[in-house]
Design a protein around this motif. Structure first.
Motif, PDB file in Angstrom:
ATOM      1  N   ALA A  94      33.775   0.448 -21.438  1.00  0.00           N
ATOM      2  CA  ALA A  94      33.085   1.786 -21.022  1.00  0.00           C
ATOM      3  C   ALA A  94      31.751   0.546 -19.705  1.00  0.00           C
ATOM      4  O   ALA A  94      31.252  -0.453 -20.709  1.00  0.00           O
ATOM      5  N   ASN A  95      31.870   0.278 -18.682  1.00  0.00           N
ATOM      6  CA  ASN A  95      30.903  -0.414 -17.580  1.00  0.00           C
ATOM      7  C   ASN A  95      29.210   0.848 -17.649  1.00  0.00           C
ATOM      8  O   ASN A  95      29.511   0.591 -15.967  1.00  0.00           O
ATOM      9  N   ASP A  96      29.072   1.291 -18.324  1.00  0.00           N
ATOM     10  CA  ASP A  96      27.908   2.777 -18.391  1.00  0.00           C
ATOM     11  C   ASP A  96      26.756   1.451 -18.150  1.00  0.00           C
ATOM     12  O   ASP A  96      25.767   2.739 -18.795  1.00  0.00           O
ATOM     13  N   GLY A  97      26.555   0.994 -19.238  1.00  0.00           N
ATOM     14  CA  GLY A  97      25.228   0.997 -19.689  1.00  0.00           C
ATOM     15  C   GLY A  97      25.307   0.125 -20.750  1.00  0.00           C
ATOM     16  O   GLY A  97      26.440   0.089 -21.183  1.00  0.00           O
ATOM     17  N   LEU A  98      24.295   0.162 -21.471  1.00  0.00           N
ATOM     18  CA  LEU A  98      24.076  -0.555 -23.111  1.00  0.00           C
ATOM     19  C   LEU A  98      24.217   0.598 -24.093  1.00  0.00           C
ATOM     20  O   LEU A  98      22.862   0.746 -23.937  1.00  0.00           O
ATOM     21  N   LEU A  99      24.520   0.475 -24.636  1.00  0.00           N
ATOM     22  CA  LEU A  99      24.346   1.248 -25.998  1.00  0.00           C
ATOM     23  C   LEU A  99      23.535   0.943 -26.368  1.00  0.00           C
ATOM     24  O   LEU A  99      24.033   0.321 -27.267  1.00  0.00           O
ATOM     25  N   LEU A 100      22.149   1.337 -27.311  1.00  0.00           N
ATOM     26  CA  LEU A 100      21.157   0.514 -28.201  1.00  0.00           C
ATOM     27  C   LEU A 100      21.492   1.442 -29.837  1.00  0.00           C
ATOM     28  O   LEU A 100      21.083   2.726 -30.025  1.00  0.00           O
ATOM     29  N   ASP A 101      22.218  -0.053 -30.205  1.00  0.00           N
ATOM     30  CA  ASP A 101      22.155   0.962 -31.753  1.00  0.00           C
ATOM     31  C   ASP A 101      20.912   0.994 -32.779  1.00  0.00           C
ATOM     32  O   ASP A 101      20.494   1.904 -33.615  1.00  0.00           O
ATOM     33  N   GLY A 102      19.836   0.314 -32.000  1.00  0.00           N
ATOM     34  CA  GLY A 102      18.397   0.485 -33.072  1.00  0.00           C
ATOM     35  C   GLY A 102      17.844  -0.506 -32.511  1.00  0.00           C
ATOM     36  O   GLY A 102      18.235  -1.254 -31.155  1.00  0.00           O
ATOM     37  N   VAL A 103      16.384  -0.030 -32.772  1.00  0.00           N
ATOM     38  CA  VAL A 103      14.936  -0.839 -31.826  1.00  0.00           C
ATOM     39  C   VAL A 103      14.394  -0.925 -32.950  1.00  0.00           C
ATOM     40  O   VAL A 103      13.667  -0.695 -34.000  1.00  0.00           O
ATOM     41  N   ARG A 104      14.314  -2.501 -33.034  1.00  0.00           N
ATOM     42  CA  ARG A 104      13.085  -3.247 -34.470  1.00  0.00           C
ATOM     43  C   ARG A 104      11.809  -2.608 -34.064  1.00  0.00           C
ATOM     44  O   ARG A 104      11.511  -2.523 -33.022  1.00  0.00           O
ATOM     45  N   ASP A 105      11.147  -2.428 -35.112  1.00  0.00           N
ATOM     46  CA  ASP A 105       9.946  -2.091 -35.339  1.00  0.00           C
ATOM     47  C   ASP A 105       9.205  -3.371 -34.242  1.00  0.00           C
ATOM     48  O   ASP A 105       8.953  -4.205 -34.785  1.00  0.00           O
ATOM     49  N   ASP A 106       7.997  -2.633 -33.614  1.00  0.00           N
ATOM     50  CA  ASP A 106       6.726  -3.640 -33.041  1.00  0.00           C
ATOM     51  C   ASP A 106       7.891  -4.190 -32.101  1.00  0.00           C
ATOM     52  O   ASP A 106       6.859  -5.498 -31.757  1.00  0.00           O
ATOM     53  N   SER A 107       8.622  -4.010 -31.553  1.00  0.00           N
ATOM     54  CA  SER A 107       9.014  -5.247 -30.818  1.00  0.00           C
ATOM     55  C   SER A 107       8.684  -4.335 -29.319  1.00  0.00           C
ATOM     56  O   SER A 107       8.513  -3.146 -29.135  1.00  0.00           O
ATOM     57  N   PRO A 108       9.316  -5.285 -28.360  1.00  0.00           N
ATOM     58  CA  PRO A 108       8.225  -5.127 -26.899  1.00  0.00           C
ATOM     59  C   PRO A 108       9.390  -3.810 -26.734  1.00  0.00           C
ATOM     60  O   PRO A 108       8.900  -2.832 -25.920  1.00  0.00           O
ATOM     61  N   ALA A 109      10.818  -3.058 -26.711  1.00  0.00           N
ATOM     62  CA  ALA A 109      11.714  -2.387 -26.543  1.00  0.00           C
ATOM     63  C   ALA A 109      10.750  -0.910 -27.051  1.00  0.00           C
ATOM     64  O   ALA A 109      10.368   0.151 -26.428  1.00  0.00           O
ATOM     65  N   ALA A 110      10.483  -1.394 -28.754  1.00  0.00           N
ATOM     66  CA  ALA A 110      10.076  -0.232 -28.753  1.00  0.00           C
ATOM     67  C   ALA A 110       8.426   0.489 -28.401  1.00  0.00           C
ATOM     68  O   ALA A 110       7.925   1.481 -28.599  1.00  0.00           O
ATOM     69  N   LYS A 111       7.699  -0.818 -28.749  1.00  0.00           N
ATOM     70  CA  LYS A 111       6.180  -0.707 -27.698  1.00  0.00           C
ATOM     71  C   LYS A 111       6.716  -0.012 -26.093  1.00  0.00           C
ATOM     72  O   LYS A 111       5.872   0.867 -25.303  1.00  0.00           O
ATOM     73  N   ALA A 112       7.515   0.239 -24.948  1.00  0.00           N
ATOM     74  CA  ALA A 112       7.967   0.623 -24.311  1.00  0.00           C
ATOM     75  C   ALA A 112       8.289   2.745 -24.427  1.00  0.00           C
ATOM     76  O   ALA A 112       8.515   3.136 -23.174  1.00  0.00           O
ATOM     77  N   GLY A 113       8.873   3.070 -26.347  1.00  0.00           N
ATOM     78  CA  GLY A 113       8.708   3.686 -26.055  1.00  0.00           C
ATOM     79  C   GLY A 113      11.067   3.910 -25.839  1.00  0.00           C
ATOM     80  O   GLY A 113      11.455   4.989 -26.042  1.00  0.00           O
ATOM     81  N   ILE A 114      11.701   2.913 -26.103  1.00  0.00           N
ATOM     82  CA  ILE A 114      12.886   3.224 -26.318  1.00  0.00           C
ATOM     83  C   ILE A 114      13.645   3.215 -28.302  1.00  0.00           C
ATOM     84  O   ILE A 114      12.696   2.601 -28.586  1.00  0.00           O
ATOM     85  N   ARG A 115      14.567   4.148 -28.332  1.00  0.00           N
ATOM     86  CA  ARG A 115      14.603   4.567 -29.174  1.00  0.00           C
ATOM     87  C   ARG A 115      16.405   4.223 -29.445  1.00  0.00           C
ATOM     88  O   ARG A 115      17.377   4.005 -28.847  1.00  0.00           O
ATOM     89  N   ALA A 116      16.621   3.772 -30.321  1.00  0.00           N
ATOM     90  CA  ALA A 116      18.254   3.565 -30.592  1.00  0.00           C
ATOM     91  C   ALA A 116      18.658   4.843 -30.045  1.00  0.00           C
ATOM     92  O   ALA A 116      18.198   6.230 -30.661  1.00  0.00           O
ATOM     93  N   GLY A 117      20.202   4.658 -29.825  1.00  0.00           N
ATOM     94  CA  GLY A 117      20.806   5.611 -29.029  1.00  0.00           C
ATOM     95  C   GLY A 117      20.567   6.097 -27.861  1.00  0.00           C
ATOM     96  O   GLY A 117      21.203   6.730 -26.648  1.00  0.00           O
ATOM     97  N   ASP A 118      19.322   5.397 -27.369  1.00  0.00           N
ATOM     98  CA  ASP A 118      19.202   5.201 -25.475  1.00  0.00           C
ATOM     99  C   ASP A 118      20.426   4.182 -24.638  1.00  0.00           C
ATOM    100  O   ASP A 118      20.700   3.663 -25.737  1.00  0.00           O
ATOM    101  N   LYS A 119      20.782   4.267 -23.912  1.00  0.00           N
ATOM    102  CA  LYS A 119      21.729   3.633 -23.022  1.00  0.00           C
ATOM    103  C   LYS A 119      20.058   2.722 -22.243  1.00  0.00           C
ATOM    104  O   LYS A 119      19.916   3.655 -20.997  1.00  0.00           O
TER     105      LYS A 119
END
Length: 75
Positions: free
Chosen positions: A1-26
């Motif tokens: 599928a070419n409709d985004g990147l599905l995230l399996d997980g987000v490391r605690d205290d990572s830039p993604a976690a600080k932005a509010g991104i969670r596992a399961g987000d695309k």
């Protein structure tokens, strides 16, 4: 599928976690660039400057959310 990147997980205290991104987000857009797959994501990530705020658009539960992310300097 070419409709985004599905995230399996987000490391605690990572830039993604600080932005509010969670596992399961695309990730569908980052820094104004479309993200269709892991290759797009890796390419765009390499172009981002550390400690600069970028817009990231994610798909979560049928809706799109626009968040702000600040990449950290690579160690």
């Amino acid at each position: 599928a070419n409709d985004g990147l599905l995230l399996d997980g987000v490391r605690d205290d990572s830039p993604a976690a600080k932005a509010g991104i969670r596992a399961g987000d695309k990730i569908v857009k980052l820094g104004g660039r479309d993200i269709r797959n892991v290759s797009d994501y890796t390419f765009v990530l390499g172009e981002l400057k550390p400690d600069t705020e970028y817009e990231i658009i994610i798909a979560r539960g049928g809706e799109r959310l626009t968040l702000k992310i600040v990449p950290a300097a690579r160690k």
